[in-house]
Scaffold this motif. Structure first.
Motif, PDB file in Angstrom:
ATOM      1  N   MET A   1      10.844   1.341 -18.619  1.00 36.51           N
ATOM      2  CA  MET A   1       9.846   1.764 -17.647  1.00 36.51           C
ATOM      3  C   MET A   1      10.354   1.460 -16.241  1.00 36.51           C
ATOM      4  N   GLU A   2      10.179   2.402 -15.364  1.00 34.31           N
ATOM      5  CA  GLU A   2      10.599   2.203 -13.972  1.00 34.31           C
ATOM      6  C   GLU A   2       9.680   1.213 -13.270  1.00 34.31           C
ATOM      7  N   HIS A   3      10.234   0.490 -12.321  1.00 34.25           N
ATOM      8  CA  HIS A   3       9.487  -0.491 -11.542  1.00 34.25           C
ATOM      9  C   HIS A   3       9.504  -0.077 -10.071  1.00 34.25           C
TER      10      HIS A   3
ATOM     11  N   PRO B   1       6.694  -3.914  -4.278  1.00 34.55           N
ATOM     12  CA  PRO B   1       6.192  -5.141  -4.911  1.00 34.55           C
ATOM     13  C   PRO B   1       5.227  -4.830  -6.055  1.00 34.55           C
ATOM     14  N   LEU B   2       5.190  -5.757  -7.003  1.00 35.15           N
ATOM     15  CA  LEU B   2       4.381  -5.599  -8.213  1.00 35.15           C
ATOM     16  C   LEU B   2       3.099  -6.413  -8.105  1.00 35.15           C
ATOM     17  N   PRO B   3       2.034  -5.953  -8.750  1.00 35.86           N
ATOM     18  CA  PRO B   3       0.834  -6.781  -8.811  1.00 35.86           C
ATOM     19  C   PRO B   3       1.082  -8.008  -9.695  1.00 35.86           C
ATOM     20  N   PRO B   4       0.301  -9.061  -9.503  1.00 34.31           N
ATOM     21  CA  PRO B   4      -0.831  -9.182  -8.575  1.00 34.31           C
ATOM     22  C   PRO B   4      -0.350  -9.305  -7.125  1.00 34.31           C
ATOM     23  N   PHE B   5      -1.097  -8.655  -6.236  1.00 29.70           N
ATOM     24  CA  PHE B   5      -0.722  -8.597  -4.833  1.00 29.70           C
ATOM     25  C   PHE B   5      -1.248  -9.799  -4.054  1.00 29.70           C
ATOM     26  N   THR B   6      -0.412 -10.290  -3.175  1.00 31.33           N
ATOM     27  CA  THR B   6      -0.836 -11.223  -2.134  1.00 31.33           C
ATOM     28  C   THR B   6      -1.070 -10.372  -0.891  1.00 31.33           C
ATOM     29  N   LEU B   7      -1.597 -10.952   0.162  1.00 27.39           N
ATOM     30  CA  LEU B   7      -1.756 -10.188   1.398  1.00 27.39           C
ATOM     31  C   LEU B   7      -0.395  -9.662   1.863  1.00 27.39           C
ATOM     32  N   GLU B   8       0.616 -10.495   1.810  1.00 27.32           N
ATOM     33  CA  GLU B   8       1.955 -10.088   2.258  1.00 27.32           C
ATOM     34  C   GLU B   8       2.506  -8.937   1.426  1.00 27.32           C
TER      35      GLU B   8
ATOM     36  N   TRP C   1      -6.487   2.494  -4.015  1.00 28.10           N
ATOM     37  CA  TRP C   1      -5.352   2.621  -4.918  1.00 28.10           C
ATOM     38  C   TRP C   1      -5.461   1.603  -6.054  1.00 28.10           C
ATOM     39  N   GLU C   2      -5.000   2.008  -7.238  1.00 28.40           N
ATOM     40  CA  GLU C   2      -4.883   1.100  -8.373  1.00 28.40           C
ATOM     41  C   GLU C   2      -3.476   1.236  -8.956  1.00 28.40           C
ATOM     42  N   PHE C   3      -2.876   0.104  -9.304  1.00 24.54           N
ATOM     43  CA  PHE C   3      -1.486   0.069  -9.762  1.00 24.54           C
ATOM     44  C   PHE C   3      -1.388  -0.492 -11.170  1.00 24.54           C
ATOM     45  N   ASN C   4      -0.361  -0.040 -11.896  1.00 30.80           N
ATOM     46  CA  ASN C   4      -0.069  -0.645 -13.195  1.00 30.80           C
ATOM     47  C   ASN C   4       0.856  -1.850 -12.991  1.00 30.80           C
ATOM     48  N   GLU C   5       1.206  -2.494 -14.081  1.00 31.55           N
ATOM     49  CA  GLU C   5       2.006  -3.723 -13.996  1.00 31.55           C
ATOM     50  C   GLU C   5       3.420  -3.473 -13.484  1.00 31.55           C
ATOM     51  N   PHE C   6       3.851  -2.206 -13.439  1.00 26.65           N
ATOM     52  CA  PHE C   6       5.186  -1.858 -12.963  1.00 26.65           C
ATOM     53  C   PHE C   6       5.195  -1.494 -11.479  1.00 26.65           C
ATOM     54  N   GLY C   7       4.028  -1.598 -10.832  1.00 19.65           N
ATOM     55  CA  GLY C   7       3.930  -1.297  -9.409  1.00 19.65           C
ATOM     56  C   GLY C   7       3.778   0.177  -9.096  1.00 19.65           C
ATOM     57  N   LEU C   8       3.545   0.998 -10.120  1.00 22.63           N
ATOM     58  CA  LEU C   8       3.320   2.430  -9.922  1.00 22.63           C
ATOM     59  C   LEU C   8       1.831   2.687  -9.736  1.00 22.63           C
TER      60      LEU C   8
ATOM     61  N   SER D   1       2.599   6.756 -11.216  1.00 26.05           N
ATOM     62  CA  SER D   1       2.840   6.793 -12.656  1.00 26.05           C
ATOM     63  C   SER D   1       2.874   8.244 -13.132  1.00 26.05           C
ATOM     64  N   GLU D   2       3.501   8.466 -14.273  1.00 23.86           N
ATOM     65  CA  GLU D   2       3.568   9.825 -14.846  1.00 23.86           C
ATOM     66  C   GLU D   2       2.177  10.409 -15.047  1.00 23.86           C
ATOM     67  N   ASP D   3       1.203   9.554 -15.368  1.00 24.83           N
ATOM     68  CA  ASP D   3      -0.161  10.027 -15.630  1.00 24.83           C
ATOM     69  C   ASP D   3      -1.109   9.738 -14.461  1.00 24.83           C
ATOM     70  N   THR D   4      -0.575   9.652 -13.253  1.00 23.33           N
ATOM     71  CA  THR D   4      -1.385   9.341 -12.082  1.00 23.33           C
ATOM     72  C   THR D   4      -2.578  10.291 -11.974  1.00 23.33           C
ATOM     73  N   TRP D   5      -3.647   9.781 -11.409  1.00 22.31           N
ATOM     74  CA  TRP D   5      -4.894  10.543 -11.250  1.00 22.31           C
ATOM     75  C   TRP D   5      -5.337  10.391  -9.810  1.00 22.31           C
ATOM     76  N   TRP D   6      -5.511  11.523  -9.123  1.00 18.73           N
ATOM     77  CA  TRP D   6      -5.913  11.506  -7.720  1.00 18.73           C
ATOM     78  C   TRP D   6      -7.195  12.282  -7.515  1.00 18.73           C
ATOM     79  N   ARG D   7      -7.984  11.812  -6.574  1.00 19.36           N
ATOM     80  CA  ARG D   7      -9.012  12.640  -5.929  1.00 19.36           C
ATOM     81  C   ARG D   7      -8.633  12.648  -4.466  1.00 19.36           C
ATOM     82  N   ASN D   8      -8.302  13.809  -3.959  1.00 22.97           N
ATOM     83  CA  ASN D   8      -7.939  13.977  -2.554  1.00 22.97           C
ATOM     84  C   ASN D   8      -8.922  14.988  -1.974  1.00 22.97           C
TER      85      ASN D   8
END
Length: 155
Positions: free
Chosen positions: A1-3, A6-13, A109-116, A39-46
């Motif tokens: 899996m691509e990374h 930065p990866l979650p969990p996020f700090t302010l920095e 935004w919501e991210f998976n564990e790989f930062g996507l 992510s390959e299965d990303t879901w957007w509302r724009n």
């Protein structure tokens, strides 16, 4: 899996770094490059459009940047949690007729564990402006570090 650090969990920095990386990507106006942050299965509302997956996201971005010419974007963090970031943004662009706009909005935004990014919810309003009212004057591409951000510009 691509990374995509930065990866979650996020700090302010790390959340601020993620926001700047997204801004830099979108300012490239390179749809094939930008979609690699999703992510390959990303879901957007724009606005009122719903996008599913990288292929649809890339087609969406291709249409967007054909219409929104000389696009320049600034993003700023609003809030963050373990795997979510909220941003506010403004961008300037003009249409084929030469009418300039400043578009304002918020994204969640919501991210998976790989930062996507797996989910992107964007609410955007367009305000027509005169060319003399523009504030974003850097050369097309990445916003220079010394250029004012949204808060400094009073947005």
């Amino acid at each position: 899996m691509e990374h995509r650090p930065p990866l979650p969990p996020f700090t302010l920095e790390t959340a601020i770094a993620k926001v700047r990386a997204a801004e830099d990507g979108w300012n490239s106006r390179d749809p094939a490059r930008v979609v690699l942050a999703y992510s390959e299965d990303t879901w957007w509302r724009n606005r009122a459009e719903f996008v599913r997956g990288r292929a649809q996201a890339q087609a969406f971005l291709e249409r967007k940047w054909q219409r929104e010419q000389d696009y320049r974007l600034i993003k700023e963090i609003w809030a963050h949690s373990d795997n979510r970031i909220a941003v506010r943004f403004a961008y300037e662009w003009h249409d084929d007729a030469g009418q300039w706009y400043r578009s304002y909005g918020n994204e969640n935004w919501e991210f998976n564990e790989f930062g996507l990014m797996t989910r992107r919810h964007a609410s955007i309003n367009d305000a027509p402006i005169k060319a003399a009212e523009r504030k974003f004057f850097w050369p097309l591409g990445r916003r220079p570090d010394e250029h004012a951000g949204l808060s400094e510009l009073g947005f």
